[in-house]
Design a protein around this motif. Structure first.
Motif, PDB file in Angstrom:
ATOM      1  N   LEU A 100       7.813  -2.621  -6.705  1.00  0.00           N
ATOM      2  CA  LEU A 100       7.932  -2.996  -5.292  1.00  0.00           C
ATOM      3  C   LEU A 100       6.910  -2.197  -4.488  1.00  0.00           C
ATOM      4  O   LEU A 100       6.930  -0.960  -4.499  1.00  0.00           O
ATOM      5  CB  LEU A 100       9.348  -2.690  -4.796  1.00  0.00           C
ATOM      6  N   LEU A 101       5.989  -2.881  -3.819  1.00  0.00           N
ATOM      7  CA  LEU A 101       4.950  -2.209  -3.048  1.00  0.00           C
ATOM      8  C   LEU A 101       5.575  -1.443  -1.893  1.00  0.00           C
ATOM      9  O   LEU A 101       6.340  -2.000  -1.099  1.00  0.00           O
ATOM     10  CB  LEU A 101       3.940  -3.231  -2.518  1.00  0.00           C
ATOM     11  N   ASN A 102       5.217  -0.152  -1.791  1.00  0.00           N
ATOM     12  CA  ASN A 102       5.836   0.686  -0.765  1.00  0.00           C
ATOM     13  C   ASN A 102       4.896   1.823  -0.390  1.00  0.00           C
ATOM     14  O   ASN A 102       3.825   1.984  -0.982  1.00  0.00           O
ATOM     15  CB  ASN A 102       7.177   1.238  -1.280  1.00  0.00           C
ATOM     16  N   VAL A 103       5.323   2.626   0.571  1.00  0.00           N
ATOM     17  CA  VAL A 103       4.501   3.743   1.047  1.00  0.00           C
ATOM     18  C   VAL A 103       4.744   5.018   0.250  1.00  0.00           C
ATOM     19  O   VAL A 103       4.123   6.050   0.504  1.00  0.00           O
ATOM     20  CB  VAL A 103       4.761   4.005   2.549  1.00  0.00           C
ATOM     21  N   GLY A 104       5.637   4.971  -0.700  1.00  0.00           N
ATOM     22  CA  GLY A 104       5.924   6.105  -1.561  1.00  0.00           C
ATOM     23  C   GLY A 104       6.757   5.638  -2.731  1.00  0.00           C
ATOM     24  O   GLY A 104       7.295   4.520  -2.723  1.00  0.00           O
ATOM     25  N   THR A 105       6.873   6.453  -3.750  1.00  0.00           N
ATOM     26  CA  THR A 105       7.595   6.044  -4.952  1.00  0.00           C
ATOM     27  C   THR A 105       9.089   6.382  -4.910  1.00  0.00           C
ATOM     28  O   THR A 105       9.852   5.890  -5.739  1.00  0.00           O
ATOM     29  CB  THR A 105       6.978   6.711  -6.191  1.00  0.00           C
ATOM     30  N   GLU A 106       9.507   7.199  -3.953  1.00  0.00           N
ATOM     31  CA  GLU A 106      10.926   7.569  -3.866  1.00  0.00           C
ATOM     32  C   GLU A 106      11.783   6.347  -3.546  1.00  0.00           C
ATOM     33  O   GLU A 106      11.370   5.450  -2.815  1.00  0.00           O
ATOM     34  CB  GLU A 106      11.137   8.639  -2.803  1.00  0.00           C
ATOM     35  N   ALA A 107      12.988   6.338  -4.075  1.00  0.00           N
ATOM     36  CA  ALA A 107      13.872   5.173  -3.962  1.00  0.00           C
ATOM     37  C   ALA A 107      14.194   4.787  -2.520  1.00  0.00           C
ATOM     38  O   ALA A 107      14.344   3.614  -2.208  1.00  0.00           O
ATOM     39  CB  ALA A 107      15.160   5.426  -4.733  1.00  0.00           C
ATOM     40  N   ARG A 108      14.319   5.714  -1.625  1.00  0.00           N
ATOM     41  CA  ARG A 108      14.732   5.409  -0.250  1.00  0.00           C
ATOM     42  C   ARG A 108      13.551   5.346   0.713  1.00  0.00           C
ATOM     43  O   ARG A 108      13.729   5.372   1.931  1.00  0.00           O
ATOM     44  CB  ARG A 108      15.738   6.443   0.258  1.00  0.00           C
ATOM     45  N   LYS A 109      12.354   5.200   0.215  1.00  0.00           N
ATOM     46  CA  LYS A 109      11.169   5.084   1.065  1.00  0.00           C
ATOM     47  C   LYS A 109      11.082   3.674   1.655  1.00  0.00           C
ATOM     48  O   LYS A 109      11.669   2.728   1.150  1.00  0.00           O
ATOM     49  CB  LYS A 109       9.905   5.352   0.249  1.00  0.00           C
TER      50      LYS A 109
END
Length: 329
Positions: free
Chosen positions: A176-185
């Protein structure tokens, strides 16, 4: 198999579309190509001879790049894009290819061909290059500007089926493309989508950052169409900038020209890896028929490669597989 090509869509239409169709018809004689467009314009481009496995289906209108998608599809019933879509819907073609207006093609998929039952939003799914040449299938990269978490889950499911059926990849990894790899990002969309995909049976590797995609930290990259299209255009611009800069640097002196000559095989390989023409087209996943979207500036080779991609998808029973998985039948 029969593949319809929207001969009037794209920056280089109809010449590039016709030339690509001719090449494909020659390369795959078991595939019947249907060129959809103005017969009076297409026929002169076939002056060198028309293969037995190629035909023209007349369509008097065409949809321009700057037209409003919904109005264009509803008003231009005899446009090449709409006629090609009808061929797919009515079973006269197994799939269609277009380099035309992306929004209009999305609308044609919904209004003319129709959605797969259970799919709320189709997604545009091009391949992104990676260092190991296996690529990352990314979706949605521009079909829908807004999305709900449930849509992203469906994108992940369709992307997984595509990689399995078309690329022969077992248990592909979903990121899932996101701003960080942490689950709650991330924002509310990505947080909710994370939970849905994590609870599914898919091989979910969690959040991934854009900087790692080219190292193939996942096999399927999921995002909404707004973010995805920005990612795609940024990567295309970066690739163009890189190639132009290398050309300028290697032209500065005799020494750099000699260095360029030595490195030429590697540079050509790099250019091919980053060239959209090599991939040919991206599928519009979620519609009840195979629709492949070419880059607007596609040349004949890109169109020929789009036919290759369509053939693989049809041979792998892509659409029936997605339909079966979604419906549970």
């Amino acid at each position: 198999m029969r593949i319809a090509i929207d001969a009037m869509g794209g920056d280089n239409a109809p010449s590039a579309l016709v030339a690509g169709a001719l090449k494909a018809a020659q390369d795959w004689t078991d595939t019947h190509i249907v060129l959809v467009g103005d017969t009076a314009v297409i026929e002169p481009l076939l002056a060198g001879g028309k293969p037995a496995n190629l035909e023209i289906r007349h369509a008097a209108e065409k949809i321009e790049a700057d037209e409003e998608p919904v109005k264009a599809i509803r008003r231009k019933k005899d446009s090449s894009m709409v006629v090609a879509g009808r061929l797919v819907r009515e079973g006269e073609a197994d799939g269609m290819i277009s380099a035309g207006n992306t929004g209009a093609l999305m609308t044609a998929g919904l209004l003319v061909v129709g959605r797969i039952e259970g799919i709320e939003r189709p997604a545009l799914a091009p391949m992104m290059p990676t260092r190991d040449d296996l690529g990352v299938l990314a979706l949605d990269l521009g079909a829908n500007m807004d999305a709900k978490p449930e849509h992203l889950l469906q994108y992940a499911l369709m992307g997984s089926i595509y990689r399995e059926k078309v690329h022969g990849m077992k248990n592909p990894r979903v990121g899932l493309l996101n701003v960080g790899t942490e689950a709650r990002k991330g924002n509310e969309l990505t947080k909710a989508a994370f939970d849905l995909i994590e609870q599914s049976s898919l091989n979910f590797v969690g959040n991934v950052e854009a900087r790692d995609v080219l190292d193939r930290n996942c096999d399927i990259l999921i995002c909404d169409g707004f973010v995805g299209n920005i990612l795609l255009k940024t990567m295309e611009g970066t690739a163009g900038f890189l190639m132009k800069t290398l050309k300028e640097e290697f032209s500065r002196s005799l020494l750099t020209k000699i260095a360029a000559a030595i490195m030429m095989p590697g540079l050509k390989g790099l250019r091919r890896k980053m060239d959209y023409k090599e991939h040919g087209a991206a599928p519009l996943l979620g519609v009840n028929g195979l629709i492949m979207k070419c880059h607007g500036s596609s040349d004949a080779m890109a169109v020929r490669n789009a036919v290759r991609q369509a053939r693989i998808a049809l041979q792998g029973n892509l659409i029936p597989s997605i339909t079966s998985e979604i419906s549970g039948k």
